[in-house]
Design an enzyme around this catalytic site. Sequence first.
Site, PDB file in Angstrom:
ATOM      1  N   GLY A 168      -6.826   4.142  -6.306  1.00  0.00           N
ATOM      2  CA  GLY A 168      -8.133   3.590  -5.985  1.00  0.00           C
ATOM      3  C   GLY A 168      -8.769   4.399  -4.868  1.00  0.00           C
ATOM      4  O   GLY A 168      -8.077   5.161  -4.175  1.00  0.00           O
ATOM      5  N   GLN A 171     -14.305   5.768   2.412  1.00  0.00           N
ATOM      6  CA  GLN A 171     -13.175   6.685   2.667  1.00  0.00           C
ATOM      7  C   GLN A 171     -13.590   8.149   2.559  1.00  0.00           C
ATOM      8  O   GLN A 171     -12.894   9.028   3.056  1.00  0.00           O
ATOM      9  CB  GLN A 171     -12.030   6.424   1.671  1.00  0.00           C
ATOM     10  CG  GLN A 171     -11.331   5.088   1.877  1.00  0.00           C
ATOM     11  CD  GLN A 171     -10.192   4.905   0.908  1.00  0.00           C
ATOM     12  OE1 GLN A 171     -10.394   4.491  -0.224  1.00  0.00           O
ATOM     13  NE2 GLN A 171      -8.981   5.246   1.317  1.00  0.00           N
ATOM     14  N   CYS A 205      -2.412   3.462   1.734  1.00  0.00           N
ATOM     15  CA  CYS A 205      -3.837   3.796   1.730  1.00  0.00           C
ATOM     16  C   CYS A 205      -3.990   5.280   2.032  1.00  0.00           C
ATOM     17  O   CYS A 205      -3.343   5.801   2.947  1.00  0.00           O
ATOM     18  CB  CYS A 205      -4.567   2.972   2.792  1.00  0.00           C
ATOM     19  SG  CYS A 205      -6.342   3.287   2.856  1.00  0.00           S
ATOM     20  N   LEU A 206      -4.870   5.940   1.288  1.00  0.00           N
ATOM     21  CA  LEU A 206      -5.101   7.367   1.516  1.00  0.00           C
ATOM     22  C   LEU A 206      -5.674   7.612   2.910  1.00  0.00           C
ATOM     23  O   LEU A 206      -5.544   8.714   3.433  1.00  0.00           O
ATOM     24  CB  LEU A 206      -6.052   7.917   0.443  1.00  0.00           C
ATOM     25  CG  LEU A 206      -5.476   7.909  -0.992  1.00  0.00           C
ATOM     26  CD1 LEU A 206      -6.579   8.199  -2.003  1.00  0.00           C
ATOM     27  CD2 LEU A 206      -4.331   8.910  -1.124  1.00  0.00           C
ATOM     28  N   HIS A 249      -8.040  -4.474  -2.226  1.00  0.00           N
ATOM     29  CA  HIS A 249      -7.870  -3.436  -1.203  1.00  0.00           C
ATOM     30  C   HIS A 249      -9.145  -2.589  -1.098  1.00  0.00           C
ATOM     31  O   HIS A 249      -9.609  -2.281   0.011  1.00  0.00           O
ATOM     32  CB  HIS A 249      -6.642  -2.591  -1.574  1.00  0.00           C
ATOM     33  CG  HIS A 249      -6.387  -1.374  -0.742  1.00  0.00           C
ATOM     34  ND1 HIS A 249      -5.240  -1.204   0.016  1.00  0.00           N
ATOM     35  CD2 HIS A 249      -7.111  -0.238  -0.564  1.00  0.00           C
ATOM     36  CE1 HIS A 249      -5.298  -0.035   0.632  1.00  0.00           C
ATOM     37  NE2 HIS A 249      -6.410   0.586   0.291  1.00  0.00           N
ATOM     38  N   GLU A 250      -9.723  -2.233  -2.269  1.00  0.00           N
ATOM     39  CA  GLU A 250     -10.931  -1.385  -2.263  1.00  0.00           C
ATOM     40  C   GLU A 250     -12.148  -2.145  -1.731  1.00  0.00           C
ATOM     41  O   GLU A 250     -12.949  -1.589  -0.971  1.00  0.00           O
ATOM     42  CB  GLU A 250     -11.225  -0.841  -3.665  1.00  0.00           C
ATOM     43  CG  GLU A 250     -10.115  -0.023  -4.319  1.00  0.00           C
ATOM     44  CD  GLU A 250      -9.490   1.015  -3.417  1.00  0.00           C
ATOM     45  OE1 GLU A 250     -10.155   1.487  -2.481  1.00  0.00           O
ATOM     46  OE2 GLU A 250      -8.308   1.354  -3.637  1.00  0.00           O
ATOM     47  N   HIS A 277     -12.262  -2.233   1.938  1.00  0.00           N
ATOM     48  CA  HIS A 277     -12.801  -1.003   2.553  1.00  0.00           C
ATOM     49  C   HIS A 277     -14.319  -1.107   2.736  1.00  0.00           C
ATOM     50  O   HIS A 277     -14.863  -0.599   3.726  1.00  0.00           O
ATOM     51  CB  HIS A 277     -12.509   0.217   1.682  1.00  0.00           C
ATOM     52  CG  HIS A 277     -11.161   0.846   1.889  1.00  0.00           C
ATOM     53  ND1 HIS A 277     -10.767   1.399   3.090  1.00  0.00           N
ATOM     54  CD2 HIS A 277     -10.119   1.044   1.030  1.00  0.00           C
ATOM     55  CE1 HIS A 277      -9.546   1.904   2.959  1.00  0.00           C
ATOM     56  NE2 HIS A 277      -9.117   1.699   1.722  1.00  0.00           N
TER      57      HIS A 277
HETATM   58  O1  GNR Z   1      -3.304   4.995  -3.864  1.00  0.00           O
HETATM   59  C1  GNR Z   1      -3.265   3.849  -3.400  1.00  0.00           C
HETATM   60  N1  GNR Z   1      -2.194   3.059  -3.667  1.00  0.00           N
HETATM   61  C2  GNR Z   1      -2.140   1.706  -3.377  1.00  0.00           C
HETATM   62  C3  GNR Z   1      -0.916   1.075  -3.465  1.00  0.00           C
HETATM   63  C4  GNR Z   1      -0.807  -0.274  -3.214  1.00  0.00           C
HETATM   64  C5  GNR Z   1      -1.927  -0.999  -2.879  1.00  0.00           C
HETATM   65  C6  GNR Z   1      -3.165  -0.373  -2.765  1.00  0.00           C
HETATM   66  C7  GNR Z   1      -3.266   0.971  -3.025  1.00  0.00           C
HETATM   67  S1  GNR Z   1      -4.817   1.748  -2.917  1.00  0.00           S
HETATM   68  C8  GNR Z   1      -4.341   3.376  -2.495  1.00  0.00           C
HETATM   69  C9  GNR Z   1      -5.536   4.303  -2.472  1.00  0.00           C
HETATM   70  C10 GNR Z   1      -6.492   3.869  -1.403  1.00  0.00           C
HETATM   71  O2  GNR Z   1      -6.347   4.082  -0.233  1.00  0.00           O
HETATM   72  N2  GNR Z   1      -7.538   3.177  -1.780  1.00  0.00           N
HETATM   73  O3  GNR Z   1      -8.416   2.720  -0.879  1.00  0.00           O
HETATM   74 NI    NI Z   2      -7.266   2.404   0.921  1.00  0.00          NI
END
Ligand code: GNR
Ligand code: NI
Length: 176
Positions: free
Chosen positions: A46, A51, A94-95, A136-137, A140
Amino acid sequence: MALLPILTAPDPRLKKKSRPVGAVDDKVRRLMDDMLETMYAAPGIGLAAPQVGVLKRVIVLDVSDKDGPPAPHALADPEVVWVSDHDNTHEEGCLSVPEHYADVVRPAEVRVRYLDRENEVHELEADGLLATCVQHEIDHLDGILFIDHISALKRNMILRKLLKEKKLAAKEAVPA
Ligand code: GNR
Ligand code: NI
């Protein structure tokens, strides 16, 4: 298509609330495409526009099995319209918080209303990893990182470590 640089914490842009796009036009479509390319290259499941430094309510995701066909999703102005009353715990990463992982508790199922690439309204009903990822997205877009859902002690440990690494990288880039 273009690869976009991904911001890492701590960064004030990751704490800001993103603005709705209102409608998906060519510019938003280009952002969606660049974000998908950036997400696949990272690799991640995601990515949210803030980001990559764009404070617009746009997210992309693909939680498909890497052995199966890809399932890219691009969502503009996503809104959680329903959550299940039972929760799920999933280890998140999270990236923008590289190399740190923690268990996060969220509603197990959600329904999300959004505008697609063609500016049409849709609803996505998600459970499992897709439910985790879409929440999660959307977080953000409101300036919330997964570390905001864990203890302040763990959060501050992670943020201090990331800040140290940033300072070290900056020093190495410009040797004295
Ligand atoms: O790549 C991602 N893996 C992930 C694993 C578990 C829960 C959420 C994520 S999202 C993350 C990519 C990211 O930072 N998206 O905002
Ligand atoms: Ni993230």
